[in-house]
Design a protein around this motif. Sequence first.
Motif, PDB file in Angstrom:
ATOM      1  N   VAL A 157      23.031  26.447 -24.155  1.00  0.00           N
ATOM      2  CA  VAL A 157      22.549  26.789 -23.064  1.00  0.00           C
ATOM      3  C   VAL A 157      23.256  28.001 -22.266  1.00  0.00           C
ATOM      4  O   VAL A 157      23.053  28.546 -21.201  1.00  0.00           O
ATOM      5  CB  VAL A 157      21.856  25.814 -22.126  1.00  0.00           C
ATOM      6  CG1 VAL A 157      20.816  24.939 -23.166  1.00  0.00           C
ATOM      7  CG2 VAL A 157      22.662  24.785 -21.683  1.00  0.00           C
ATOM      8  N   ASP A 158      24.717  27.918 -22.178  1.00  0.00           N
ATOM      9  CA  ASP A 158      25.672  28.459 -21.523  1.00  0.00           C
ATOM     10  C   ASP A 158      26.908  28.668 -22.315  1.00  0.00           C
ATOM     11  O   ASP A 158      26.961  28.192 -23.352  1.00  0.00           O
ATOM     12  CB  ASP A 158      26.001  27.928 -20.062  1.00  0.00           C
ATOM     13  CG  ASP A 158      26.413  26.583 -20.407  1.00  0.00           C
ATOM     14  OD1 ASP A 158      27.340  26.162 -21.337  1.00  0.00           O
ATOM     15  OD2 ASP A 158      26.046  25.605 -19.443  1.00  0.00           O
ATOM     16  N   ASP A 159      28.025  29.342 -21.951  1.00  0.00           N
ATOM     17  CA  ASP A 159      29.063  29.513 -22.399  1.00  0.00           C
ATOM     18  C   ASP A 159      30.257  28.633 -22.307  1.00  0.00           C
ATOM     19  O   ASP A 159      31.535  28.802 -22.665  1.00  0.00           O
ATOM     20  CB  ASP A 159      29.804  30.941 -21.919  1.00  0.00           C
ATOM     21  CG  ASP A 159      28.836  32.176 -22.504  1.00  0.00           C
ATOM     22  OD1 ASP A 159      28.066  32.100 -23.317  1.00  0.00           O
ATOM     23  OD2 ASP A 159      28.738  33.112 -21.753  1.00  0.00           O
ATOM     24  N   SER A 160      30.020  27.514 -21.786  1.00  0.00           N
ATOM     25  CA  SER A 160      31.114  26.384 -21.612  1.00  0.00           C
ATOM     26  C   SER A 160      31.548  25.842 -22.958  1.00  0.00           C
ATOM     27  O   SER A 160      32.706  25.427 -23.016  1.00  0.00           O
ATOM     28  CB  SER A 160      30.519  25.173 -20.966  1.00  0.00           C
ATOM     29  OG  SER A 160      29.383  24.631 -21.437  1.00  0.00           O
ATOM     30  N   TYR A 161      30.909  26.122 -23.881  1.00  0.00           N
ATOM     31  CA  TYR A 161      31.281  25.826 -25.456  1.00  0.00           C
ATOM     32  C   TYR A 161      32.455  26.633 -25.928  1.00  0.00           C
ATOM     33  O   TYR A 161      33.200  26.117 -26.765  1.00  0.00           O
ATOM     34  CB  TYR A 161      30.413  25.815 -26.298  1.00  0.00           C
ATOM     35  CG  TYR A 161      30.035  27.089 -26.807  1.00  0.00           C
ATOM     36  CD1 TYR A 161      30.260  27.486 -28.174  1.00  0.00           C
ATOM     37  CD2 TYR A 161      29.223  28.073 -26.030  1.00  0.00           C
ATOM     38  CE1 TYR A 161      30.268  28.923 -28.659  1.00  0.00           C
ATOM     39  CE2 TYR A 161      28.846  29.163 -26.647  1.00  0.00           C
ATOM     40  CZ  TYR A 161      29.606  29.755 -27.773  1.00  0.00           C
ATOM     41  OH  TYR A 161      29.182  30.924 -28.258  1.00  0.00           O
TER      42      TYR A 161
END
Length: 533
Positions: A264-268
């Motif tokens: 859902v976001d770029d934290s990965y």
Amino acid sequence: MDDSGLKDKYDVIVVGTGLTECILSGIFSVEGKAVLHIDRNWYYGGESASLDLDHFWKTHRWTPEQRAKDSEYQAACQKIDSEEEAKIRAYKKANNGSLTGYEAVDRWSLYPPSPGPRVPAAWVKPGATMNEMPRECNKWHIPLVPKFLMADGELTKFIRSIPALHDIEFLQVGGSFVVRNLNDSPHKVPSTRMEALSSPLVSKMQKIYLQNFLQFIAAYKDEDPNTHRKGLTLDKNTMREFYNSFGLDAWTSEFIGHAMALYVDDSYLDKPAREPIQRIILYVRSMARFGKSPYIFPRYGLNELPERFSRVSAVYGGLHALNTPLQEVVYEDGKMAGVQILHPETKEEVTIKTNTLIADPTYFLGDSTKIRKVGKVVRAICIINHQIEGLSGVDSAQIIIPASQMHRKNDVYIFMVSSTNFKVCQEGYSIVSVSTIVEGQGDFPERELEPGFARIGLAGGYLGKNEEKFIQVVDLYEPISDGRSDNVFITRSYDATTHFETCTDDVKDIFKRITGTELVVENLKIKQQVEED
């Protein structure tokens, strides 16, 4: 045990009938545990239920005061229907079974005023009487949390492992799309080398790099070092490093991470690459099962899933009680020892003992020692009768608008199923959901869905004739502790994504925390086969 089958003690008590809870109820019952499963509602599904048109409409368009008057209104209408039908029978009897010359009346002109706004007449059979309305409304199955299943995902594996679930009819979803530019039509997400070469999503040079990356994904085997990326390991190197090693630019990396790995976001990006690589492999394998998209969806709507998993639990001895609210959790020496509930039949307060309690977070609202709020989802469920631009000939689809295209942190997700092949709504209509994580602090979080509304032809508050939009703003919760210290295991809220992979992640995590072992779907299948033999 009393006459209702309710015992004094159970191995596991499950509170709430959302899909996560129903899967766990079914699994523990198959494992031979004594399971009691309760829900405050009269229907299965909890936060992830699908409602018929009548109940969905009244939930979202009627006030509590209007709903309180509904039973009286229904009784008055049914009395009029009965009187008119008695007149019809008498006329037919007096005229040798013929209705020739009978002057039928418009029953809606005889009904008293409705306590709340009526369902749009175009959504049901023309001229449907009040007696016919339940049948007409039952043709609709509107999901409160619209999500697809990955064709090769964990939830699908659960379903394939249990024969009692095999008769659920699934259909392939028509396509998985991503938006490259807000002014352009959505593009199909490439998942093979050949699709990468023809995709308009990326530049000519990136096509080559993407092709190489997808070739790596297709060939990768954990046990075969020859398929690994030279100089990189999944557990030591980040996903950002993997992308860079293939020469993938920011946009190509984003649509892979968001439309294939489904983050859902770029934290990965700066975490070990194993999980995202496994997610991309799952996407590609799911895509390979059918070809058009990696997703499937029950032909008759999502409510089949919690209901069927509950039925599996019942087959293996589980007891289920709807309309049974949780009164209190009982503790002894700091550990959960049971629950107080209203008896399903006598409605007297009873205490049931257990060593394991599984519950959805809405049963602990206000208890800051058990759950914490981690955000909000804003979701619009839209009923439309027009074709979405760029989806001509597509009966169902997921569209992801990546965050970077809107200068946001979180993506916008679009879910669409139509009446073309799915039995979820009236012919000529589609159910469309637009959802995202709320980022702002204003009073109108639905404004954050505007890029999605524009994509489905509802920009600027526009609604076509006989179209409707229902806005939900839902708090997201997660458990504060893992449950091991007090034996209370709380599930997570359903996120903004349009797939169930995060749900099955939660199932596997809770199962491991309770049993200390990994949940192996194949073992469930083996055990059931042995029992059936």
